[in-house]
Design a protein around this motif. Structure first.
Motif, mmCIF file in Angstrom:
data_model
loop_
_atom_site.group_PDB
_atom_site.id
_atom_site.type_symbol
_atom_site.label_atom_id
_atom_site.label_comp_id
_atom_site.label_asym_id
_atom_site.label_seq_id
_atom_site.Cartn_x
_atom_site.Cartn_y
_atom_site.Cartn_z
ATOM 1 N N HIS A 296 -0.357 5.778 4.995
ATOM 2 C CA HIS A 296 0.050 6.694 3.839
ATOM 3 C C HIS A 296 -0.201 6.068 2.346
ATOM 4 O O HIS A 296 0.645 4.728 2.505
ATOM 5 N N PRO A 297 -0.548 6.472 1.592
ATOM 6 C CA PRO A 297 -0.368 6.109 0.048
ATOM 7 C C PRO A 297 0.811 5.597 -0.042
ATOM 8 O O PRO A 297 1.063 4.698 -0.916
ATOM 9 N N SER A 298 1.868 6.404 0.231
ATOM 10 C CA SER A 298 3.515 6.120 -0.149
ATOM 11 C C SER A 298 3.757 4.911 0.453
ATOM 12 O O SER A 298 4.500 3.738 -0.321
ATOM 13 N N TRP A 299 3.246 4.206 1.682
ATOM 14 C CA TRP A 299 3.531 3.285 2.075
ATOM 15 C C TRP A 299 3.034 1.797 1.150
ATOM 16 O O TRP A 299 3.655 0.784 0.972
ATOM 17 N N HIS A 300 1.753 2.035 0.776
ATOM 18 C CA HIS A 300 1.170 1.170 -0.118
ATOM 19 C C HIS A 300 1.703 1.087 -1.380
ATOM 20 O O HIS A 300 1.952 -0.029 -1.949
ATOM 21 N N TRP A 301 2.430 2.279 -1.877
ATOM 22 C CA TRP A 301 3.191 2.224 -3.194
ATOM 23 C C TRP A 301 4.404 1.272 -3.098
ATOM 24 O O TRP A 301 4.684 0.660 -3.734
ATOM 25 N N LEU A 302 5.024 1.331 -1.819
ATOM 26 C CA LEU A 302 6.322 0.561 -1.586
ATOM 27 C C LEU A 302 6.124 -0.939 -1.465
ATOM 28 O O LEU A 302 6.584 -1.567 -2.038
ATOM 29 N N MET A 303 5.060 -1.048 -0.607
ATOM 30 C CA MET A 303 4.630 -2.463 -0.538
ATOM 31 C C MET A 303 4.174 -2.921 -1.823
ATOM 32 O O MET A 303 4.507 -4.258 -1.945
ATOM 33 N N GLU A 304 3.542 -2.350 -2.528
ATOM 34 C CA GLU A 304 2.940 -2.946 -3.815
ATOM 35 C C GLU A 304 4.119 -3.509 -4.767
ATOM 36 O O GLU A 304 4.118 -4.610 -5.417
ATOM 37 N N ARG A 305 5.172 -2.637 -4.717
ATOM 38 C CA ARG A 305 6.291 -2.643 -5.507
ATOM 39 C C ARG A 305 7.157 -3.827 -5.017
ATOM 40 O O ARG A 305 7.644 -4.903 -5.604
ATOM 41 N N ALA A 306 7.521 -4.191 -3.516
ATOM 42 C CA ALA A 306 8.145 -4.971 -3.106
ATOM 43 C C ALA A 306 7.489 -6.505 -3.140
ATOM 44 O O ALA A 306 8.244 -7.396 -3.599
ATOM 45 N N VAL A 307 6.171 -6.355 -3.009
ATOM 46 C CA VAL A 307 5.600 -7.814 -3.283
ATOM 47 C C VAL A 307 5.502 -8.244 -4.771
ATOM 48 O O VAL A 307 5.926 -9.253 -5.007
#
Length: 556
Positions: free
Chosen positions: A91-102
């Motif tokens: 889901h796009p929210s997964w990518h939102w979280l991953m992008e910020r964590a990285v």
């Protein structure tokens, strides 16, 4: 007399409910975290985390965390033409979280920062990992494995130089492409198999030489491989010399996909956002990492780093849970007054706060030890304290989260409160990277084979000597227990959990006596270090309970 329309209007007015806990700074509202960062680092380290803390506590982050778990990852084995692709869509929210964590440097960034002379790189990352994990726990898995892969990759300079810059990048670059075409990469790990579990020497996956350049092909399966969309994996397999470690790229240098068949995604107890998978390999290309037959020793550096993240993750779950509980009782009334003013509820929340602060203090102490890699005491302490903390903090988390959920009553039992997710997630870190028994036995291994580790523990807890008579007594009792069990292998193994529990609690007590407010340290020593402590939360005696509750309650 009220009209029916005004009565309906009254029904829509919400009263006596806590406002959403959103819009607070997860870092600056956590006294135990900020004090720990200043204790082991400095103001500059803390200042660098303020932006992360604000984003982690935002309403947007909370919503993305919920959406990532409501919309599960989906496996597509084949494309429309019948080609095997084994891709997982998030889901796009997964990518939102991953992008910020990285982007916040929570993956492998600290290793390069440390190499460049940053003395607090791992402390900064640990505090950031704990704070950012308030958003959602599942995406922490690929972040953690990427962080942990680097020390293992250093077994081969050429391989480390190839992968470390990508793993340490602050660019989140998803997609199945050649590493040469990516701005950043993520790592995973495949150790366990269905017939062996933690007994990795029972693995049956075979590695066959495919040339004289260290290239092999793998033939077998892996029972748990998280985040199968990652770019590279560290995998154990058997050679003629025994268990060996291999680097398995998702895409080969020529741009073709490596053969990694995703059999299925696991239906797990906890988070649903992360794609834990079962893999099969038959002709999968791999490059040997380290010597043949030395695979466990090679990958153990990755295991140590992920064990640290288990402690950090559990401490974060505790903190998120007590934040929700203390926020709720501060704003909710019952039987004529606010819940926070009720003596028994005050006792429960204060006890939760003490447990959370002890976990935070120990987690940050371990992170600071990673920043001091060349210090013999820090290395020995890290060796014994990691399995101690992994056993104790992770074991305490389910009980603690369950009690926090109960503080919210029925409100805590609905998914929107996030407590059910935290409760389901709470047992994970006790299982991942070695169950409680595995870590308790690792403590025994360290004590019997590496005497410097016991010396390091004695030195560390001894720094608080004289600060609290209950701590002094607990140190003496624990040393007596160790002495009585040494030389008796069967009795030592039978009492491994008891010993690990006492050593971990004493270590936490030492840190709190030295660094925490007097009321927190006093309550911890009076309860956790008592010979009669039964583990029931909300049974504190004496002390300024309200001050402890206020210390842990978030502020907007």
């Amino acid at each position: 007399m009220q009209t029916s329309s005004s009565a309906r209007a009254d029904l829509r007015v919400v009263t006596n409910q806590a406002p959403p806990l959103a819009g607070h700074n997860v870092v600056t509202s956590d006294a135990a975290l900020t004090e720990g960062v200043l204790r082991h680092g400095d103001q500059q380290v803390l200042d660098s985390l303020v932006g992360l803390g604000a984003e982690a506590g935002s309403a947007d982050a909370r919503e993305h965390g919920q959406l990532a778990n409501e919309h599960h990852p989906e496996l597509t084995p084949y494309d429309r033409y019948g080609n095997r692709i084994d891709e997982v869509a998030f889901h796009p929210s997964w990518h939102w979280l991953m992008e910020r964590a990285v982007g916040h440097g929570l993956a492998a960034t600290p290793w390069e920062e440390q190499a460049a002379g940053d003395r607090h790189a791992h402390l900064r990352r640990a505090a950031g990992f704990m704070a950012w994990s308030h958003t959602e726990p599942g995406h922490g898995c690929p972040i953690s494995m990427t962080y942990a892969a680097v020390p293992a990759l250093r077994a081969d300079d050429a391989i480390a130089q190839q992968w470390t810059p990508l793993l340490a990048s602050r660019h989140y670059d998803p997609g199945v492409r050649s590493p040469s075409q990516k701005l950043g990469a993520l790592a995973g790990m495949g150790m366990t198999e269905k017939q062996g579990g933690s007994d990795v020497r029972a693995n049956v996956t075979q590695a066959r030489p495919a040339g004289g350049d260290g290239t092999y092909t793998l033939h077998g399966h892996k029972w748990f491989t998280s985040a199968p969309m990652n770019d590279v994996f560290l995998v154990l397999a058997q050679t003629d010399a025994g268990v060996t470690c291999f680097v398995v790229p998702r895409v080969l240098p020529d741009g073709t996909r490596n053969q990694l068949d995703v059999v299925r995604l696991k239906d797990k107890l906890g988070n649903r956002s992360n794609a834990s998978s079962e893999l099969e390999m038959d002709g999968t290309v791999a490059v040997r990492l380290g010597d043949e037959g030395r695979g466990v020793r090679t990958i153990i550096e990755m295991v140590a780093a992920t064990r640290l993240d288990c402690v950090l993750g559990s401490a974060s779950l505790m903190r998120r849970a007590v934040s929700e509980a203390s926020w709720h009782v501060t704003h909710r009334s019952a039987f004529g007054s606010r819940l926070v003013d009720k003596p028994l509820m005050q006792n429960v929340v204060a006890d939760l706060a003490v447990e959370s602060e002890a976990a935070t203090a120990l987690a940050l102490r371990l992170a600071s030890a990673v920043d001091a890699l060349d210090d013999p005491h820090e290395a020995a302490l890290r060796r014994i304290a990691l399995p101690l903390a992994k056993f104790w903090v992770c074991k305490r988390t389910p009980t603690m989260v369950a009690e926090a959920l109960e503080c919210l009553g029925g409100n805590g039992y609905v998914e929107e409160s996030v407590l059910p997710l935290l409760y389901r997630e709470a047992p994970l870190n006790s299982v991942w990277e070695g169950s409680g028994n595995v870590n308790a036995l690792d403590v025994l291994r360290a004590l019997t084979r590496e005497p410097a580790t016991l010396d390091a523990w004695i030195t560390e807890v001894g720094l608080a000597r004289g600060g609290d008579h209950r701590l002094d007594r607990a140190v003496e009792d624990t040393l007596a227990l160790i002495g009585s069990l040494m030389g008796e292998p069967e009795g030592m193994e039978r009492n491994a959990r008891r010993l690990a529990s006492r050593m971990a609690a004493v270590l936490q007590g030492s840190l709190l006596v030295r660094h925490a407010p007097a009321e927190v340290a006093d309550l911890f020593c009076a309860s956790r270090l008592s010979p009669t402590y039964d583990g029931v939360l909300g049974t504190l005696e004496g002390g300024d309970l309200r001050a402890v509750v206020d210390r842990t309650t978030p502020t907007l």
